[in-house]
Design a protein around this motif. Structure first.
Motif, PDB file in Angstrom:
ATOM      1  N   GLN A  81       0.368  -1.506  -0.236  1.00  0.00           N
ATOM      2  CA  GLN A  81      -0.065   0.354  -0.197  1.00  0.00           C
ATOM      3  C   GLN A  81       1.273   1.565  -0.143  1.00  0.00           C
ATOM      4  OE1 GLN A  81      -3.384  -0.075  -0.251  1.00  0.00           O
ATOM      5  NE2 GLN A  81      -3.851  -1.808   0.132  1.00  0.00           N
ATOM      6  N   CYS A  82       2.063   1.722   1.340  1.00  0.00           N
ATOM      7  CA  CYS A  82       2.393   2.107   0.656  1.00  0.00           C
ATOM      8  C   CYS A  82       4.137   2.899   0.439  1.00  0.00           C
ATOM      9  CB  CYS A  82       3.125   2.763   2.388  1.00  0.00           C
ATOM     10  SG  CYS A  82       2.000   2.181   3.531  1.00  0.00           S
ATOM     11  N   CYS A  85       4.942   4.399  -3.045  1.00  0.00           N
ATOM     12  CA  CYS A  85       5.484   6.461  -2.706  1.00  0.00           C
ATOM     13  C   CYS A  85       6.406   6.219  -1.212  1.00  0.00           C
ATOM     14  CB  CYS A  85       4.588   7.066  -2.735  1.00  0.00           C
ATOM     15  SG  CYS A  85       3.065   7.198  -3.288  1.00  0.00           S
ATOM     16  N   HIS A  86       6.304   5.442  -0.431  1.00  0.00           N
ATOM     17  CA  HIS A  86       7.463   5.119   0.465  1.00  0.00           C
ATOM     18  C   HIS A  86       8.694   4.829   1.157  1.00  0.00           C
ATOM     19  CE1 HIS A  86       4.819   8.961   2.038  1.00  0.00           C
ATOM     20  NE2 HIS A  86       3.610   8.043   2.838  1.00  0.00           N
ATOM     21  N   VAL A  96       7.567   9.012  -4.159  1.00  0.00           N
ATOM     22  CA  VAL A  96       6.928  10.805  -3.704  1.00  0.00           C
ATOM     23  C   VAL A  96       6.728  10.991  -2.643  1.00  0.00           C
ATOM     24  CG1 VAL A  96       4.203  10.502  -4.855  1.00  0.00           C
ATOM     25  CG2 VAL A  96       6.227   9.317  -6.380  1.00  0.00           C
ATOM     26  N   ARG A 106       7.955  11.529  15.168  1.00  0.00           N
ATOM     27  CA  ARG A 106       9.082  12.115  14.135  1.00  0.00           C
ATOM     28  C   ARG A 106       8.032  13.718  14.048  1.00  0.00           C
ATOM     29  NH1 ARG A 106      10.705  10.700   8.280  1.00  0.00           N
ATOM     30  NH2 ARG A 106       9.236  11.123   7.522  1.00  0.00           N
ATOM     31  N   ALA A 109       6.264  17.147   8.996  1.00  0.00           N
ATOM     32  CA  ALA A 109       6.613  17.696   7.894  1.00  0.00           C
ATOM     33  C   ALA A 109       8.052  17.999   7.848  1.00  0.00           C
ATOM     34  CB  ALA A 109       6.103  18.855   7.201  1.00  0.00           C
ATOM     35  N   TYR A 116       7.013  19.250   1.746  1.00  0.00           N
ATOM     36  CA  TYR A 116       6.209  19.039   1.872  1.00  0.00           C
ATOM     37  C   TYR A 116       4.832  19.821   1.172  1.00  0.00           C
ATOM     38  CZ  TYR A 116       8.233  15.955   5.433  1.00  0.00           C
ATOM     39  OH  TYR A 116       8.320  14.553   5.731  1.00  0.00           O
ATOM     40  N   SER A 117       3.666  19.779   1.093  1.00  0.00           N
ATOM     41  CA  SER A 117       2.762  20.768   0.909  1.00  0.00           C
ATOM     42  C   SER A 117       2.480  21.790   2.165  1.00  0.00           C
ATOM     43  CB  SER A 117       1.465  20.332   0.710  1.00  0.00           C
ATOM     44  OG  SER A 117       0.821  19.336   2.074  1.00  0.00           O
ATOM     45  N   TRP A 127       4.231  13.104  15.196  1.00  0.00           N
ATOM     46  CA  TRP A 127       3.352  12.227  14.325  1.00  0.00           C
ATOM     47  C   TRP A 127       3.415  10.863  15.611  1.00  0.00           C
ATOM     48  CZ3 TRP A 127       0.156  11.975  10.119  1.00  0.00           C
ATOM     49  CH2 TRP A 127       0.700  13.309   9.245  1.00  0.00           C
ATOM     50  N   THR A 146      -3.101  17.859   1.669  1.00  0.00           N
ATOM     51  CA  THR A 146      -1.846  16.940   1.773  1.00  0.00           C
ATOM     52  C   THR A 146      -1.610  16.377  -0.325  1.00  0.00           C
ATOM     53  OG1 THR A 146      -1.096  15.551   2.185  1.00  0.00           O
ATOM     54  CG2 THR A 146      -3.550  14.910   2.385  1.00  0.00           C
ATOM     55  N   LYS A 147      -0.446  16.419  -0.507  1.00  0.00           N
ATOM     56  CA  LYS A 147      -0.382  15.896  -1.451  1.00  0.00           C
ATOM     57  C   LYS A 147      -0.243  14.010  -1.661  1.00  0.00           C
ATOM     58  CE  LYS A 147       4.170  17.917  -2.226  1.00  0.00           C
ATOM     59  NZ  LYS A 147       5.150  17.442  -2.616  1.00  0.00           N
ATOM     60  N   MET A 148      -0.822  13.690  -0.443  1.00  0.00           N
ATOM     61  CA  MET A 148      -0.390  12.549  -0.768  1.00  0.00           C
ATOM     62  C   MET A 148      -1.500  12.003  -0.789  1.00  0.00           C
ATOM     63  SD  MET A 148       0.080  10.150   2.788  1.00  0.00           S
ATOM     64  CE  MET A 148      -1.310   8.460   3.107  1.00  0.00           C
ATOM     65  N   ALA A 149      -1.755  11.630  -2.049  1.00  0.00           N
ATOM     66  CA  ALA A 149      -2.314  10.438  -3.117  1.00  0.00           C
ATOM     67  C   ALA A 149      -3.149   9.459  -3.126  1.00  0.00           C
ATOM     68  CB  ALA A 149      -2.192  11.725  -4.456  1.00  0.00           C
TER      69      ALA A 149
HETATM   70  C1  HEC Z   1       0.236   8.354  -3.547  1.00  0.00           C
HETATM   71  C2  HEC Z   1       2.090   8.157  -3.475  1.00  0.00           C
HETATM   72  C3  HEC Z   1       1.043   7.739  -1.296  1.00  0.00           C
HETATM   73  C4  HEC Z   1       1.168   6.240  -0.875  1.00  0.00           C
HETATM   74  C5  HEC Z   1       0.389   5.160  -1.594  1.00  0.00           C
HETATM   75  C6  HEC Z   1       1.154   6.850   0.344  1.00  0.00           C
HETATM   76  N1  HEC Z   1       1.681   8.065   0.652  1.00  0.00           N
HETATM   77 FE1  HEC Z   1       2.329   8.946   2.863  1.00  0.00          FE
HETATM   78  N2  HEC Z   1       2.528  10.417   1.948  1.00  0.00           N
HETATM   79  C7  HEC Z   1       2.766  10.433   0.694  1.00  0.00           C
HETATM   80  C8  HEC Z   1       3.327  12.366   0.323  1.00  0.00           C
HETATM   81  C9  HEC Z   1       2.991  13.060  -1.173  1.00  0.00           C
HETATM   82  C10 HEC Z   1       3.325  12.652   1.606  1.00  0.00           C
HETATM   83  C11 HEC Z   1       3.579  13.962   1.999  1.00  0.00           C
HETATM   84  C12 HEC Z   1       2.442  14.803   2.159  1.00  0.00           C
HETATM   85  C13 HEC Z   1       2.521  16.519   2.555  1.00  0.00           C
HETATM   86  O1  HEC Z   1       3.263  16.991   1.678  1.00  0.00           O
HETATM   87  O2  HEC Z   1       0.634  17.001   1.672  1.00  0.00           O
HETATM   88  C14 HEC Z   1       2.877  11.791   2.556  1.00  0.00           C
HETATM   89  C15 HEC Z   1       2.885  11.953   3.651  1.00  0.00           C
HETATM   90  C16 HEC Z   1       2.803  10.852   4.521  1.00  0.00           C
HETATM   91  C17 HEC Z   1       3.132  10.789   6.203  1.00  0.00           C
HETATM   92  C18 HEC Z   1       3.529  12.138   6.917  1.00  0.00           C
HETATM   93  C19 HEC Z   1       5.762  12.595   6.692  1.00  0.00           C
HETATM   94  C20 HEC Z   1       5.613  13.317   7.538  1.00  0.00           C
HETATM   95  O3  HEC Z   1       7.317  13.633   7.180  1.00  0.00           O
HETATM   96  O4  HEC Z   1       5.475  14.846   8.296  1.00  0.00           O
HETATM   97  C21 HEC Z   1       2.613   9.874   6.809  1.00  0.00           C
HETATM   98  C22 HEC Z   1       3.453   9.085   8.500  1.00  0.00           C
HETATM   99  C23 HEC Z   1       2.731   8.625   5.207  1.00  0.00           C
HETATM  100  N3  HEC Z   1       2.830   8.860   4.284  1.00  0.00           N
HETATM  101  C24 HEC Z   1       2.149   7.822   5.800  1.00  0.00           C
HETATM  102  C25 HEC Z   1       1.429   6.927   4.555  1.00  0.00           C
HETATM  103  C26 HEC Z   1       1.044   5.481   5.080  1.00  0.00           C
HETATM  104  C27 HEC Z   1       1.657   4.354   6.544  1.00  0.00           C
HETATM  105  C28 HEC Z   1       1.103   4.881   3.444  1.00  0.00           C
HETATM  106  C29 HEC Z   1       0.545   3.437   3.352  1.00  0.00           C
HETATM  107  C30 HEC Z   1      -0.363   2.934   4.258  1.00  0.00           C
HETATM  108  C31 HEC Z   1       0.956   5.706   2.443  1.00  0.00           C
HETATM  109  N4  HEC Z   1       2.072   7.013   3.397  1.00  0.00           N
HETATM  110  C32 HEC Z   1       0.515   5.878   1.431  1.00  0.00           C
HETATM  111  C33 HEC Z   1       2.262   9.864  -1.281  1.00  0.00           C
HETATM  112  C34 HEC Z   1       1.897   8.688  -0.793  1.00  0.00           C
END
Ligand code: HEC
Length: 179
Positions: A81-82, A85-86, A96, A106, A109, A116-117, A127, A146-149
């Motif tokens: 799932q993650c 992008c991570h 991403v 942590r 952002a 970050y957005s 967090w 948020t940019k987290m799509a």
């Molecule tokens: C499609 C890409 C994508 C997927 C899939 C995704 N993320 Fe993210 N995630 C991002 C992006 C882009 C950001 C930065 C968001 C922002 O700046 O608003 C982010 C930010 C985060 C953050 C905050 C990080 C910080 O440093 O503050 C967390 C926690 C996080 N994601 C957890 C997860 C987890 C756990 C999953 C899986 C369940 C997941 N993400 C799935 C793209 C994704």
């Protein structure tokens, strides 16, 4: 005599009428009473909650689930799932999304080198387990803009398992929430 009968008849009739009216208004009150809770509280809430809860405030605390969560399963879920992008390994690159090592506890952002957005930058704080739960439940509801799509994980068990895994990917994980 006739007049006595008439009077008696009248009394009877109005007594009957009163009874009928009483029953009818009782019935109306009952209907009313039934309708109200059905509309306000809605017994169908569980279905709705599972499908598309409106606000993050509806989430029950994740703490009780974390104690018995399965970090091994969480690792697999993270990969599915993650990991598109991570990265999660210590010192891993940003993709991403930002690297997730040490994510629990942590500052939001704050991972170096990631752009970050402004929405997430404005969120503030660290967090916590609860915040991560809200973020992966519905990113857009928790951090509007948020940019987290990512659509989000509706199943509490999936989120708990992933968070339990994240906890293992940490030099100094914060204690689990008290139950
Ligand atoms: C499609 C890409 C994508 C997927 C899939 C995704 N993320 Fe993210 N995630 C991002 C992006 C882009 C950001 C930065 C968001 C922002 O700046 O608003 C982010 C930010 C985060 C953050 C905050 C990080 C910080 O440093 O503050 C967390 C926690 C996080 N994601 C957890 C997860 C987890 C756990 C999953 C899986 C369940 C997941 N993400 C799935 C793209 C994704």
């Amino acid at each position: 005599m006739a007049s006595f009968n008439t009077v008696a008849g009248c009394v009877l009739a109005s007594a009957l009428f009163a009874m009928v009216v009483g029953k009818v208004s009782d019935a109306m009150v009952h209907v009313h009473k039934l309708e109200k809770p059905a509309l306000a509280v809605s017994d169908e809430a569980p279905t709705e909650t599972a499908a598309a809860p409106a606000a993050t405030a509806e989430l029950p605390p994740i703490g009780p689930k974390l104690a018995s969560a399965n970090a091994e399963r969480g690792k697999q879920l993270f990969q599915q799932q993650c990991s598109t992008c991570h990265t999660i390994d210590k010192g891993g690159p940003n993709k991403v999304g930002p690297n997730q090592w040490d994510i629990v506890g942590r500052k939001k952002a704050s991972h170096e080198g990631f752009s970050y957005s402004s929405a997430l930058q404005a969120k503030g704080g660290e967090w916590t387990y609860e915040d991560i739960d809200h973020m992966i439940f519905k990113p857009q509801a928790f951090v509007r803009g948020t940019k987290m799509a990512f659509a989000g994980l509706p199943k509490e068990q999936d989120r708990a398992d992933i968070i339990a895994f994240l906890r293992t990917q940490n030099d100094n994980p914060p204690p689990l929430p008290q139950q």
